[in-house]
Design a protein around this motif. Structure first.
Motif, mmCIF file in Angstrom:
data_model
loop_
_atom_site.group_PDB
_atom_site.id
_atom_site.type_symbol
_atom_site.label_atom_id
_atom_site.label_comp_id
_atom_site.label_asym_id
_atom_site.label_seq_id
_atom_site.Cartn_x
_atom_site.Cartn_y
_atom_site.Cartn_z
ATOM 1 N N LEU A 1 -0.244 -4.927 1.562
ATOM 2 C CA LEU A 1 0.615 -4.476 2.657
ATOM 3 C C LEU A 1 1.643 -5.533 3.031
ATOM 4 C CD1 LEU A 1 -2.032 -2.783 4.995
ATOM 5 C CD2 LEU A 1 -0.407 -1.656 3.476
ATOM 6 N N GLY B 1 3.775 -5.668 -0.776
ATOM 7 C CA GLY B 1 4.132 -4.460 -1.492
ATOM 8 C C GLY B 1 3.962 -4.558 -2.996
ATOM 9 N N ASP C 1 2.940 7.480 2.746
ATOM 10 C CA ASP C 1 2.559 6.094 2.482
ATOM 11 C C ASP C 1 3.752 5.291 1.993
ATOM 12 O OD1 ASP C 1 0.086 6.984 3.178
ATOM 13 O OD2 ASP C 1 -0.761 6.914 1.150
ATOM 14 N N ARG C 2 4.587 5.914 1.164
ATOM 15 C CA ARG C 2 5.756 5.208 0.652
ATOM 16 C C ARG C 2 6.724 4.860 1.783
ATOM 17 N NH1 ARG C 2 6.462 8.278 -3.237
ATOM 18 N NH2 ARG C 2 7.940 9.773 -2.335
ATOM 19 N N LEU D 1 5.195 1.972 3.885
ATOM 20 C CA LEU D 1 5.256 0.680 3.201
ATOM 21 C C LEU D 1 6.681 0.144 3.158
ATOM 22 C CD1 LEU D 1 3.658 -1.469 1.683
ATOM 23 C CD2 LEU D 1 4.061 -0.203 -0.423
ATOM 24 N N ASN D 2 7.643 1.000 2.901
ATOM 25 C CA ASN D 2 9.043 0.552 2.886
ATOM 26 C C ASN D 2 9.481 0.072 4.264
ATOM 27 O OD1 ASN D 2 9.263 1.178 0.165
ATOM 28 N ND2 ASN D 2 10.045 3.247 0.562
ATOM 29 N N LEU E 1 7.949 -3.342 4.843
ATOM 30 C CA LEU E 1 8.577 -4.405 4.056
ATOM 31 C C LEU E 1 9.980 -4.737 4.535
ATOM 32 C CD1 LEU E 1 7.464 -3.411 0.445
ATOM 33 C CD2 LEU E 1 6.491 -5.153 1.930
ATOM 34 N N ARG F 1 6.260 -9.347 10.007
ATOM 35 C CA ARG F 1 5.345 -8.526 9.219
ATOM 36 C C ARG F 1 3.947 -9.132 9.231
ATOM 37 N NH1 ARG F 1 6.811 -9.003 3.415
ATOM 38 N NH2 ARG F 1 8.868 -8.840 4.355
ATOM 39 N N LEU G 1 -2.224 2.037 8.444
ATOM 40 C CA LEU G 1 -2.253 0.881 7.553
ATOM 41 C C LEU G 1 -3.518 0.885 6.706
ATOM 42 C CD1 LEU G 1 -0.934 -1.958 9.905
ATOM 43 C CD2 LEU G 1 0.300 -0.858 8.040
ATOM 44 N N VAL H 1 -3.095 3.577 3.956
ATOM 45 C CA VAL H 1 -2.185 3.179 2.874
ATOM 46 C C VAL H 1 -2.849 2.169 1.952
ATOM 47 C CG1 VAL H 1 0.005 2.045 2.353
ATOM 48 C CG2 VAL H 1 -0.133 3.687 4.225
ATOM 49 N N ALA H 2 -3.558 1.204 2.528
ATOM 50 C CA ALA H 2 -4.203 0.193 1.705
ATOM 51 C C ALA H 2 -5.381 0.768 0.927
ATOM 52 C CB ALA H 2 -4.681 -0.968 2.581
ATOM 53 N N GLU I 1 -4.726 2.710 -2.577
ATOM 54 C CA GLU I 1 -4.330 1.970 -3.764
ATOM 55 C C GLU I 1 -5.560 1.436 -4.493
ATOM 56 O OE1 GLU I 1 -1.336 1.644 -5.015
ATOM 57 O OE2 GLU I 1 -0.446 2.823 -3.382
#
Length: 387
Positions: free
Chosen positions: A147, A150, A214-215, A218-219, A222, A229, A284, A287-288, A291
């Motif tokens: 996270l 990325g 999720d994309r 994450l964007n 970042l 962050r 969060l 999203v993590a 993966e």
């Protein structure tokens, strides 16, 4: 003669905690120690440690603060096992069992009639303790670092490098109150290093997450500055409180609070549904967890750490030997006295050439003969004679 070790000091995080528990600012502590505020900040971050009499005075002050804190707290009775969240992800992988004193329980919940026996300590070798810490903390740390950056491969490499550093400094890590936090700080520093941008494999982006939500998250994450962050991830993702987040990011508490507010505001502007911190933490974690992030086995990390330590040790020995040889050669071949440099020759123009001697003329021959015939010590003196 062996030099005696200095006075032991608590870990850097404990130093800051004791100061804040006593309601002392860094400036007040600096006045009591006779140093600057920046020096106290480096002591509490672990970048430097005091020496000599100042170390003894600092250790005595911290001991006094710890005694005052213990006196103000209630006496401990039995240990209580609690769960501490260490990172976003599934609860089974992101909780850590810690033994805390029973002062956290209300008085009516303590069983004084039937005290529980104290758990017997289990002796572990350093390798076994390291393997247990690695297997426990690696899954959450890899997801957190993903996270943060990325990048899946960079996240795995950062965590493995952090654990290699932990194995090289295992006596210090084993005594730390939060070994996972020790490794997390090293992994974050390695992942956010400016030198990572110059590596060829980090110049091209990795495939984004498959889910559009999720994309987008994450964007958006970042896009934040690295410091904001990291602060947001530690506070809303890992679950640290504000002083712990400030200590890990080596910033003051007000600066950390401002970074957190700015990060939350930026996330809410792009994704209004994440304005609630609880929703942000849950997203969060999702999203993590979506993966597939893998890491090496603990023995592989330990062997890699030892191999890297041997390499740098040999490199240091080779460099030292080369430096000694160069110095000896210089001393052998260097001149022992000063030799002035010889000026380069120059052509002088305008001077008539020197004439060679030739034959004597008649007058010169007569003069030479005259000089030879006469007495060299001057004219003859007149002396009286008898007649």
């Amino acid at each position: 003669m062996t030099r005696s070790p200095g006075t032991p000091l608590p870990p850097p995080k404990a130093r800051r905690r004791l100061r804040e528990a006593a309601s002392l600012t860094q400036a007040q502590l600096a006045d009591r120690m006779g140093v600057t505020r920046a020096t106290v900040r480096t002591w509490e971050s672990g970048r430097t440690t005091p020496r000599g009499r100042r170390r003894e005075a600092y250790a005595e002050l911290l001991k006094t603060l710890a005694e005052e804190e213990s006196a103000a707290a209630e006496p401990a009775a039995v240990p209580v096992v609690v769960a501490v969240r260490t990172g976003p992800g599934s609860p089974a992988e992101d909780t850590e069992s810690l033994v805390l004193p029973a002062k956290a329980l209300p008085a009516e919940e303590r069983q004084e009639d039937e005290p529980e026996p104290a758990p017997e300590p289990v002796a572990l070798t350093p390798a076994q303790a390291f393997d247990a810490l690695y297997e426990f903390g690696t899954p959450a740390l890899v997801r957190q670092t993903f996270l943060l950056t990325g990048r899946r491969e960079l996240a795995r490499e950062s965590v493995e490098r952090a654990f290699q550093t932990a194995w090289e400094n295992w006596p210090e890590v084993a005594r730390d109150r939060d070994p996972v936090g020790w490794v997390r700080a090293v992994a974050y520093e390695y992942a956010l290093s400016p030198w990572q941008r110059f590596r060829p494999r980090n110049r091209h982006p990795e495939p984004p997450p498959a889910d559009p939500g999720d994309r987008t998250l994450l964007n958006t994450l970042l896009r934040l500055p690295p410091r904001h962050r990291r602060t947001l991830l530690l506070y809303d993702g890992v679950g640290l409180d504000l002083p712990e987040t400030a200590a890990e990011t080596e910033a003051s508490t007000p600066a950390t609070a401002n970074r957190l507010l700015n990060a939350r505001r930026a996330m809410a502007d792009r994704l209004p549904e994440l304005a609630d911190p609880e929703v942000l933490h849950r997203r969060l974690a999702e999203v993590a967890s979506n993966e597939r992030l893998r890491a090496a086995k603990p023995p592989t990390v330990r062997v890699g750490s030892e191999r890297r330590a041997r390499f740098w040790t040999r490199a240091a020995i080779a460099f030292t030997a080369a430096l000694i040889g160069t110095t000896a050669l210089t001393l052998r071949t260097a001149p022992t006295h000063y030799e002035p440099p010889v000026s380069p020759g120059e052509t002088v123009r305008g001077v008539p050439p020197k004439m060679a001697p030739g034959a004597l003329s008649d007058e010169e021959l007569e003069l030479r003969q005259k000089l030879r015939d006469q007495m060299q010590d001057g004219p003859e003196r007149l002396t009286p004679r008898l007649e």
